[in-house]
Design a protein around this motif. Structure first.
Motif, mmCIF file in Angstrom:
data_model
loop_
_atom_site.group_PDB
_atom_site.id
_atom_site.type_symbol
_atom_site.label_atom_id
_atom_site.label_comp_id
_atom_site.label_asym_id
_atom_site.label_seq_id
_atom_site.Cartn_x
_atom_site.Cartn_y
_atom_site.Cartn_z
ATOM 1 N N SER A 34 -0.080 0.916 -12.241
ATOM 2 C CA SER A 34 -1.545 1.313 -12.758
ATOM 3 C C SER A 34 -2.080 1.100 -10.492
ATOM 4 O O SER A 34 -1.775 0.207 -9.653
ATOM 5 N N ASN A 35 -3.359 2.086 -10.304
ATOM 6 C CA ASN A 35 -3.712 2.375 -9.279
ATOM 7 C C ASN A 35 -1.544 2.319 -8.017
ATOM 8 O O ASN A 35 -1.954 2.138 -7.030
ATOM 9 N N ILE A 36 -1.661 3.762 -8.411
ATOM 10 C CA ILE A 36 -0.532 3.994 -7.629
ATOM 11 C C ILE A 36 -0.195 5.275 -7.220
ATOM 12 O O ILE A 36 -1.287 6.019 -7.963
ATOM 13 N N THR A 37 0.008 5.074 -6.100
ATOM 14 C CA THR A 37 0.173 6.502 -5.240
ATOM 15 C C THR A 37 1.187 7.146 -5.628
ATOM 16 O O THR A 37 1.735 6.743 -6.868
ATOM 17 N N ALA A 38 1.114 9.012 -4.968
ATOM 18 C CA ALA A 38 2.763 9.449 -6.145
ATOM 19 C C ALA A 38 3.345 8.694 -5.000
ATOM 20 O O ALA A 38 4.629 9.167 -5.944
ATOM 21 N N GLY A 39 3.273 8.675 -3.936
ATOM 22 C CA GLY A 39 5.138 8.113 -3.017
ATOM 23 C C GLY A 39 5.315 7.403 -4.027
ATOM 24 O O GLY A 39 6.821 7.001 -4.427
ATOM 25 N N GLN A 40 4.800 5.856 -4.620
ATOM 26 C CA GLN A 40 5.525 5.426 -5.688
ATOM 27 C C GLN A 40 5.684 5.392 -6.560
ATOM 28 O O GLN A 40 6.951 5.022 -6.649
ATOM 29 N N LEU A 41 5.072 6.418 -7.290
ATOM 30 C CA LEU A 41 4.920 6.887 -8.185
ATOM 31 C C LEU A 41 6.558 7.013 -8.340
ATOM 32 O O LEU A 41 7.173 6.982 -9.229
ATOM 33 N N THR A 42 6.970 8.104 -7.677
ATOM 34 C CA THR A 42 7.887 8.738 -7.243
ATOM 35 C C THR A 42 9.116 8.075 -7.449
ATOM 36 O O THR A 42 10.527 7.775 -7.712
ATOM 37 N N LEU A 43 9.348 6.732 -6.346
ATOM 38 C CA LEU A 43 10.383 6.069 -5.925
ATOM 39 C C LEU A 43 10.741 5.695 -7.322
ATOM 40 O O LEU A 43 11.306 4.946 -7.600
ATOM 41 N N LEU A 44 9.084 4.477 -8.449
ATOM 42 C CA LEU A 44 9.224 3.582 -9.136
ATOM 43 C C LEU A 44 10.334 4.498 -9.807
ATOM 44 O O LEU A 44 11.378 4.227 -11.296
ATOM 45 N N PRO A 58 7.663 3.728 -16.333
ATOM 46 C CA PRO A 58 7.064 3.455 -16.570
ATOM 47 C C PRO A 58 6.440 4.276 -17.816
ATOM 48 O O PRO A 58 6.375 5.758 -17.760
ATOM 49 N N MET A 59 5.993 3.725 -18.421
ATOM 50 C CA MET A 59 5.994 5.266 -19.977
ATOM 51 C C MET A 59 4.504 5.356 -19.752
ATOM 52 O O MET A 59 3.968 6.019 -19.991
ATOM 53 N N ARG A 75 0.246 -1.549 -0.025
ATOM 54 C CA ARG A 75 0.075 0.168 -0.133
ATOM 55 C C ARG A 75 0.841 1.459 -0.397
ATOM 56 O O ARG A 75 0.818 2.336 -0.719
ATOM 57 N N ARG A 76 1.817 1.131 0.412
ATOM 58 C CA ARG A 76 2.994 2.660 0.498
ATOM 59 C C ARG A 76 3.916 1.325 0.099
ATOM 60 O O ARG A 76 4.672 0.538 0.720
ATOM 61 N N GLY A 77 5.077 2.919 -0.666
ATOM 62 C CA GLY A 77 6.509 2.368 -0.623
ATOM 63 C C GLY A 77 5.682 1.008 -1.780
ATOM 64 O O GLY A 77 5.494 0.859 -2.238
ATOM 65 N N LEU A 78 7.629 0.663 -2.332
ATOM 66 C CA LEU A 78 7.335 -1.055 -2.862
ATOM 67 C C LEU A 78 8.135 -1.734 -2.769
ATOM 68 O O LEU A 78 9.250 -1.352 -1.976
ATOM 69 N N ASN A 79 7.348 -2.871 -2.399
ATOM 70 C CA ASN A 79 8.492 -3.506 -1.895
ATOM 71 C C ASN A 79 9.534 -4.750 -2.531
ATOM 72 O O ASN A 79 9.496 -4.394 -3.963
ATOM 73 N N GLU A 80 9.848 -5.902 -1.854
ATOM 74 C CA GLU A 80 10.919 -7.034 -3.134
ATOM 75 C C GLU A 80 10.228 -7.239 -4.421
ATOM 76 O O GLU A 80 10.654 -7.452 -5.249
ATOM 77 N N ALA A 81 8.783 -7.470 -4.321
ATOM 78 C CA ALA A 81 7.754 -8.194 -4.813
ATOM 79 C C ALA A 81 7.415 -7.414 -6.019
ATOM 80 O O ALA A 81 7.812 -7.418 -7.296
ATOM 81 N N ASP A 82 6.994 -6.300 -5.300
ATOM 82 C CA ASP A 82 7.261 -5.075 -5.913
ATOM 83 C C ASP A 82 8.235 -4.829 -7.687
ATOM 84 O O ASP A 82 8.630 -4.440 -8.298
#
Ligand SMILES: NC(=O)c1ccc[n+]([C@@H]2O[C@H](COP(=O)([O-])OP(=O)(O)OC[C@H]3O[C@@H](n4cnc5c(N)ncnc54)[C@H](OP(=O)(O)O)[C@@H]3O)[C@@H](O)[C@H]2O)c1
Length: 279
Positions: free
Chosen positions: A155-165, A173-174, A126-133
């Motif tokens: 998809s279905n990503i928060t601003a914080g997660q997208l910044t990390l990615l 991601p495109m 739900r928050r951040g990105l874990n090893e599986a992600d």
């Protein structure tokens, strides 16, 4: 109209969504293509989508003269939790294997040699990105490098997660596909990150997530001024602020109306009003 992903891949500016169409999926995809849609969104997730029927429609259309390259086919990898017990891959396998098996199954369903876009349905955490992600995203990057998909997304990503990615992935991601709530400034925080990193923001449930907006007298006044309907105003607004909207309509009339939204031109004042309508 066409958008361009940051890697140069052209993407139609409006997408037809096939969730919840069940047995009508094939007929509705055919109708959507006849109405003018060329981008089709699906997922290898039986509880919400029938990807095999999307494939039947596409196969039938190619037999009638359409070329595969005329379609923009987008599907998704859905994790075990979202599969309702019917995963199209070995649920006990590692995540890399799950992604690859799900992808191959999507190609088989769609009768396609490649996808235009392959999307992770949502992060595991739900928050951040874990090893599986990260393992899943690395498998997505490998599919992209193999050329089996022209773009990858999330998809279905928060601003914080997208910044990390965006900061830590080898391949950003495109595209990002999110439910777009007017009450969140039409997902402003995520859209701003997309803008910074040149990602295409795909907005879904623009109508169903914003029923109050559709009923709002301000929208009706704008619609009246443009000789359009409230749904068309929302879709055109989405496009003018840089989004790629999805529509999930089941009606031929609405398919045509939704596409006609591309012909409207909202003023700066209209845009400003709609941007803040639910805040
Ligand atoms: N990534 C994800 O987790 C996720 C989740 C949900 C959805 N999605 C994707 O997004 C797609 C669209 O989602 P959605 O179905 O919620 O989208 P939507 O377009 O917001 O909602 C569809 C509803 O809007 C109505 N509608 C459409 N055009 C209209 C018009 N011109 N006038 C009046 N009503 C209109 C439809 O009614 P009629 O059928 O009567 O036209 C239908 O009830 C899905 O099919 C799926 O591909 C992705």
């Amino acid at each position: 109209m066409t958008l361009t992903a940051y890697n140069g891949v052209p993407v139609p500016s409006f997408m037809y969504g096939t969730a919840w169409k069940k047995d009508a999926t094939k007929q509705l995809v055919e109708l959507a293509v006849a109405s003018g849609f060329r981008a089709i969104d699906t997922a290898n997730q039986l509880i919400h989508y029938n990807e095999a029927l999307v494939g039947e429609a596409v196969r039938g259309l190619t037999q009638k003269g359409f070329k595969r390259e005329e379609f923009f086919l987008q599907s998704k990898f859905t994790s075990v939790d979202g599969q309702g017990g019917r995963a199209p891959y070995d649920p006990s396998a590692d995540f890399t294997t799950q992604v690859n098996q799900s992808f191959d199954s999507s190609l088989a369903h769609l009768g396609a040699g490649y996808l235009d876009s392959y999307v992770v349905h949502g992060p595991q955490s739900r928050r951040g990105l874990n090893e599986a992600d990260w393992e899943i995203w690395t498998a997505m990057e490998d599919l992209y490098h193999s050329g089996k998909t022209k773009t990858i997304g999330i998809s279905n990503i928060t601003a914080g997660q997208l910044t990390l990615l965006c900061e830590q992935a080898s391949v950003k991601p495109m595209a990002v596909q999110n439910r777009c709530f007017a009450a969140l400034g039409w997902d402003k925080a995520v859209r701003e990150i997309c803008h910074t990193h040149h990602l295409i923001y795909q907005g879904f449930s623009l109508l169903t997530a914003n029923r109050d907006v559709l009923a709002d007298p301000q929208i009706h006044a704008i619609a009246q001024r443009h000789g359009a309907g409230p749904a068309q105003i929302v879709f055109r607004f989405a496009m003018q602020i840089g989004m790629l909207p999805l529509t999930g309509t089941t009606s031929e009339k609405h398919m045509r109306e939704d596409l006609q939204a591309e012909q409207l031109e909202l003023s700066t004042d209209d845009i400003r009003q709609i941007e803040t309508i639910a805040l």
